[in-house]
Design a protein around this motif. Structure first.
Motif, mmCIF file in Angstrom:
data_model
loop_
_atom_site.group_PDB
_atom_site.id
_atom_site.type_symbol
_atom_site.label_atom_id
_atom_site.label_comp_id
_atom_site.label_asym_id
_atom_site.label_seq_id
_atom_site.Cartn_x
_atom_site.Cartn_y
_atom_site.Cartn_z
ATOM 1 N N TRP A 84 0.828 -1.207 0.000
ATOM 2 C CA TRP A 84 0.000 0.000 0.000
ATOM 3 C C TRP A 84 0.869 1.266 0.000
ATOM 4 C CZ3 TRP A 84 -4.032 -1.743 4.232
ATOM 5 C CH2 TRP A 84 -5.077 -2.440 3.602
ATOM 6 N N ALA A 85 2.115 1.099 0.462
ATOM 7 C CA ALA A 85 3.091 2.196 0.477
ATOM 8 C C ALA A 85 2.581 3.487 1.100
ATOM 9 C CB ALA A 85 3.575 2.475 -0.949
ATOM 10 N N PRO A 86 2.109 3.409 2.333
ATOM 11 C CA PRO A 86 1.626 4.630 2.986
ATOM 12 C C PRO A 86 2.773 5.565 3.351
ATOM 13 C CG PRO A 86 1.702 2.838 4.569
ATOM 14 C CD PRO A 86 2.049 2.233 3.235
ATOM 15 N N ARG A 87 2.507 6.855 3.270
ATOM 16 C CA ARG A 87 3.486 7.822 3.741
ATOM 17 C C ARG A 87 3.313 7.975 5.250
ATOM 18 N NH1 ARG A 87 5.967 12.529 1.385
ATOM 19 N NH2 ARG A 87 7.423 13.264 2.972
ATOM 20 N N LEU A 88 2.033 7.732 5.678
ATOM 21 C CA LEU A 88 1.685 7.900 7.091
ATOM 22 C C LEU A 88 0.661 6.838 7.473
ATOM 23 C CD1 LEU A 88 1.814 10.014 9.560
ATOM 24 C CD2 LEU A 88 -0.331 10.894 8.619
ATOM 25 N N ILE A 89 0.770 6.334 8.706
ATOM 26 C CA ILE A 89 -0.269 5.434 9.215
ATOM 27 C C ILE A 89 -0.962 6.128 10.384
ATOM 28 C CG2 ILE A 89 -0.742 3.257 10.408
ATOM 29 C CD1 ILE A 89 1.441 1.936 8.844
ATOM 30 N N VAL A 90 -2.290 6.135 10.322
ATOM 31 C CA VAL A 90 -3.072 6.725 11.408
ATOM 32 C C VAL A 90 -3.701 5.600 12.214
ATOM 33 C CG1 VAL A 90 -5.126 8.069 11.962
ATOM 34 C CG2 VAL A 90 -3.563 8.847 10.157
ATOM 35 N N VAL A 91 -3.521 5.641 13.526
ATOM 36 C CA VAL A 91 -4.059 4.588 14.386
ATOM 37 C C VAL A 91 -5.023 5.200 15.399
ATOM 38 C CG1 VAL A 91 -3.507 2.739 16.002
ATOM 39 C CG2 VAL A 91 -1.886 3.327 14.179
ATOM 40 N N VAL A 92 -6.260 4.739 15.368
ATOM 41 C CA VAL A 92 -7.243 5.196 16.354
ATOM 42 C C VAL A 92 -7.936 3.982 16.948
ATOM 43 C CG1 VAL A 92 -9.258 6.655 16.784
ATOM 44 C CG2 VAL A 92 -7.675 7.247 14.945
ATOM 45 N N ALA A 93 -7.656 3.697 18.208
ATOM 46 C CA ALA A 93 -8.334 2.592 18.898
ATOM 47 C C ALA A 93 -8.357 1.326 18.051
ATOM 48 C CB ALA A 93 -9.769 2.995 19.271
ATOM 49 N N TYR A 94 -7.190 0.903 17.603
ATOM 50 C CA TYR A 94 -7.124 -0.315 16.807
ATOM 51 C C TYR A 94 -7.277 -1.532 17.710
ATOM 52 C CZ TYR A 94 -5.172 -4.065 14.002
ATOM 53 O OH TYR A 94 -4.963 -5.254 13.354
ATOM 54 N N GLY A 95 -6.727 -1.438 18.892
ATOM 55 C CA GLY A 95 -6.922 -2.518 19.846
ATOM 56 C C GLY A 95 -5.745 -3.455 19.980
ATOM 57 N N ARG A 96 -4.625 -3.098 19.333
ATOM 58 C CA ARG A 96 -3.434 -3.938 19.473
ATOM 59 C C ARG A 96 -2.195 -3.057 19.508
ATOM 60 N NH1 ARG A 96 -4.604 -9.063 15.670
ATOM 61 N NH2 ARG A 96 -6.497 -9.705 16.743
ATOM 62 N N ILE A 97 -1.181 -3.555 20.184
ATOM 63 C CA ILE A 97 0.093 -2.858 20.205
ATOM 64 C C ILE A 97 0.821 -3.160 18.893
ATOM 65 C CG2 ILE A 97 2.266 -2.561 21.441
ATOM 66 C CD1 ILE A 97 -0.044 -1.914 23.194
ATOM 67 N N LEU A 98 1.287 -2.121 18.242
ATOM 68 C CA LEU A 98 1.970 -2.333 16.965
ATOM 69 C C LEU A 98 3.461 -2.582 17.175
ATOM 70 C CD1 LEU A 98 0.311 0.431 14.768
ATOM 71 C CD2 LEU A 98 -0.428 -1.907 15.222
ATOM 72 N N PRO A 99 3.995 -3.559 16.460
ATOM 73 C CA PRO A 99 5.424 -3.862 16.569
ATOM 74 C C PRO A 99 6.259 -2.827 15.805
ATOM 75 C CG PRO A 99 4.409 -5.256 14.915
ATOM 76 C CD PRO A 99 3.299 -4.454 15.540
ATOM 77 N N ARG A 100 7.534 -2.811 16.124
ATOM 78 C CA ARG A 100 8.444 -1.852 15.495
ATOM 79 C C ARG A 100 8.441 -1.944 13.975
ATOM 80 N NH1 ARG A 100 11.376 1.872 16.114
ATOM 81 N NH2 ARG A 100 10.802 2.002 18.291
ATOM 82 N N SER A 101 8.251 -3.170 13.489
ATOM 83 C CA SER A 101 8.277 -3.352 12.030
ATOM 84 C C SER A 101 7.210 -2.505 11.346
ATOM 85 C CB SER A 101 8.077 -4.833 11.679
ATOM 86 O OG SER A 101 6.906 -5.326 12.309
ATOM 87 N N ILE A 102 6.099 -2.287 12.023
ATOM 88 C CA ILE A 102 5.052 -1.457 11.432
ATOM 89 C C ILE A 102 5.311 0.016 11.735
ATOM 90 C CG2 ILE A 102 2.607 -0.856 11.530
ATOM 91 C CD1 ILE A 102 1.963 -3.782 11.900
ATOM 92 N N LEU A 103 5.730 0.304 12.964
ATOM 93 C CA LEU A 103 5.993 1.698 13.335
ATOM 94 C C LEU A 103 6.998 2.340 12.388
ATOM 95 C CD1 LEU A 103 6.250 1.476 17.253
ATOM 96 C CD2 LEU A 103 4.263 2.055 15.836
ATOM 97 N N ASP A 104 7.960 1.554 11.941
ATOM 98 C CA ASP A 104 9.029 2.105 11.097
ATOM 99 C C ASP A 104 8.700 2.082 9.616
ATOM 100 O OD1 ASP A 104 10.519 2.602 13.287
ATOM 101 O OD2 ASP A 104 11.746 0.779 13.155
ATOM 102 N N LEU A 105 7.556 1.487 9.275
ATOM 103 C CA LEU A 105 7.251 1.295 7.854
ATOM 104 C C LEU A 105 6.974 2.598 7.096
ATOM 105 C CD1 LEU A 105 5.322 -1.686 6.484
ATOM 106 C CD2 LEU A 105 4.713 0.591 5.683
ATOM 107 N N PRO A 106 6.084 3.449 7.576
ATOM 108 C CA PRO A 106 5.805 4.676 6.802
ATOM 109 C C PRO A 106 6.856 5.749 7.055
ATOM 110 C CG PRO A 106 4.301 4.486 8.683
ATOM 111 C CD PRO A 106 5.215 3.310 8.756
ATOM 112 N N PRO A 107 7.287 6.418 6.016
ATOM 113 C CA PRO A 107 8.332 7.444 6.144
ATOM 114 C C PRO A 107 7.960 8.530 7.154
ATOM 115 C CG PRO A 107 7.868 6.982 3.838
ATOM 116 C CD PRO A 107 6.858 6.218 4.631
ATOM 117 N N ALA A 108 6.664 8.879 7.201
ATOM 118 C CA ALA A 108 6.260 9.946 8.125
ATOM 119 C C ALA A 108 5.853 9.400 9.486
ATOM 120 C CB ALA A 108 5.129 10.761 7.512
ATOM 121 N N GLY A 109 5.955 8.092 9.657
ATOM 122 C CA GLY A 109 5.659 7.519 10.952
ATOM 123 C C GLY A 109 4.194 7.189 11.161
#
Length: 312
Positions: free
Chosen positions: A81-106
Motif C-alpha cells: 500500500w506504500a503509505p506515507r503515514l499510518i493513522v491509528v485510532v483505537a485499533y486494539g493492538r500494540i503495533l510492533p516496530r516493524s510497522i511503526l518504522d514502515l511509513p516514512p512519516a511515521g
RNA sequence: CGCGGGGUGGAGCAGUCCGGUAGCUCGCAAGGCUCAUAACCUUGAGGUCGGUGGUUCAAAUCCACCCCCCGCAA
C-alpha cells in the motif's frame, strides 16, 4: 507545495469510525484500512463487522483484518500500500516496530485524554470517575511504549457536571476527528515540533472489567454517582435487588440525612427511590431491572413492589 | 444451533404451573371535601390479554409456528 500523502488507517470501534470518515473527505488519499476481524457479537452470537470496516467498505476501500499483527503476509500487503503515514485510532493492538518504522512519516495516534494523563485503554471513564474538570484529545507519534509517544497537538474539552461517558465520548469523537486532520495538515507543512511527554506526570487508565460496574454502597453517594456517569456506556453501574440485576443509568446525590445502613432503601414513593450509602443518600432516577426496559424511576416504582427498609 | 426473561386498557406490573365472566399501583374524565394542593373520598371511560393456527363445552392460561423487546455472554 506539499503533495498528498497516501494514508493507511488502522482502527476498530465507532470512535475510530468518526475519524476515518473525516479522513475520507480528503485531501489525502486513504489507500487502505486495517481493522480487527469480525467477531461473533451480541445476542445469538451474530457476526457483525466492526464499525470501521463498514465505513471503509461503503467507500470501497481495501480492508485487511489480520488475526496476527505480525503475520508476514499482512506486512507485505501493508508495504504494498506504500503509505506515507499510518493513522491509528483505537485499533486494539500494540503495533510492533516493524510497522511503526514502515511509513516514512511515521504513525500518528489519537488518544482521548490530555497526555501524559490517562494513558491506556479507558481514559474517558477514568477521567469521569476521578471527577476531573477537563479532558481532551491528544495526537502523538506512536512509539513502542503504550501512549508514551511525543505529543503533536492537544485540545482541551471541559467536563460538565452531568457529563456521562456517552456524552463525553461523542464530544471527543468530533474534536478528535478535527484535530487529526489538522495534525496531518501541519505535519505535511512541517510546522509541528513533537513535544516529549513528561514521564513523571504520567497516569494510567486501565481497561475496565465487568465487575467494576457493581455498586459498593459503602462508598459515598458522590462517588457512586460518578461511577454511574463514568460507566454509562460500559460496563454500566449495577446492583442487585431480590436476586435480580438492577442497572442504574442516572442518579443524584440527595442533600439529606437518614439513619440507615449502606444499601438500604430509605424512601420509595412519589418523592423518589433513595438509597443510603456510606456517606449521604443517593436518589436513583433511571433504572433497568434484568430483562426489563430501562425506566424513569417513577415508572419503575409503579410496578416494582420495593419498600423502605429493603436492601440493594 | 451460545444461555435466559418478557409482550395483559394511556404507563408500569400481577394473574399463566392447578383452563371457566381480567386485577393492582398510577394516569385520564366527572363530582365531592378543602383557603388550597402532586393530598383525600365517590363514580366513570378505556383491554379482540403480540400474531396465526390447534386442543377443549370453555383459552390471557395448554400445544405448534411466527413477529417484536430485553438481561447474560462476546
Amino acid at each position: 507545495m506539499s503533495q498528498s500523502w497516501p494514508i493507511v488507517f488502522m482502527g476498530t470501534p465507532a470512535a475510530a469510525a468518526v475519524s476515518l470518515e473525516r479522513l475520507l473527505e480528503g485531501p489525502d488519499p486513504v489507500v487502505g484500512v486495517v481493522t480487527q476481524p469480525d467477531r461473533p457479537v451480541g445476542r445469538g452470537q451474530k457476526t457483525v463487522p466492526a464499525p470501521v470496516r463498514k465505513i471503509a467498505e461503503s467507500h470501497h476501500k481495501p480492508v485487511l483484518t489480520p488475526d496476527r499483527i505480525r503475520d508476514p503476509d499482512f506486512l507485505e500487503a501493508l508495504k504494498h500500500w506504500a503509505p506515507r503515514l499510518i493513522v491509528v485510532v483505537a485499533y486494539g493492538r500494540i503495533l510492533p516496530r516493524s510497522i511503526l518504522d514502515l511509513p516514512p512519516a511515521g504513525c500518528v495516534n489519537v488518544h482521548y485524554s490530555l497526555l501524559p494523563k490517562y494513558r491506556g485503554a479507558a481514559p474517558v471513564p477514568w477521567a469521569l470517575l476521578n471527577g476531573e474538570e477537563r479532558s481532551g484529545v491528544t495526537t502523538m507519534k506512536l512509539v513502542e511504549k503504550m501512549d508514551a509517544g511525543p505529543i503533536l497537538m492537544q485540545e482541551e474539552v471541559p467536563i460538565a457536571l452531568d457529563e456521562t461517558a456517552a456524552s463525553l465520548e461523542a464530544e471527543l469523537n468530533s474534536v478528535g476527528a478535527r484535530l487529526l486532520s489538522e495534525t496531518i495538515r501541519r505535519l505535511k507543512e512541517g510546522s509541528i515540533v513533537a513535544k516529549p511527554q513528561r514521564e513523571e506526570e504520567a497516569t494510567y487508565a486501565p481497561m475496565l472489567k465487568k465487575v467494576d460496574g457493581q455498586i459498593d454502597w459503602t462508598q459515598s453517594a458522590e462517588i457512586i454517582e460518578r461511577r454511574v456517569r463514568a460507566f454509562h456506556l460500559w460496563p454500566s453501574t449495577y446492583s442487585f435487588w431480590n436476586g435480580q440485576l438492577v442497572k442504574v443509568f442516572k442518579a443524584a446525590v440527595v442533600g439529606a440525612e437518614e439513619e440507615a445502613a449502606a444499601g438500604e432503601v430509605v424512601r420509595a414513593d412519589r418523592g423518589g427511590l433513595w438509597i443510603a450509602t456510606g456517606r449521604g443518600i443517593l436518589s436513583l432516577e433511571e433504572v433497568q431491572l434484568e430483562n426489563r426496559k430501562r425506566l424513569p424511576v417513577a415508572e419503575f416504582l409503579k410496578g416494582a413492589k420495593i419498600e423502605k427498609g429493603e436492601r440493594l
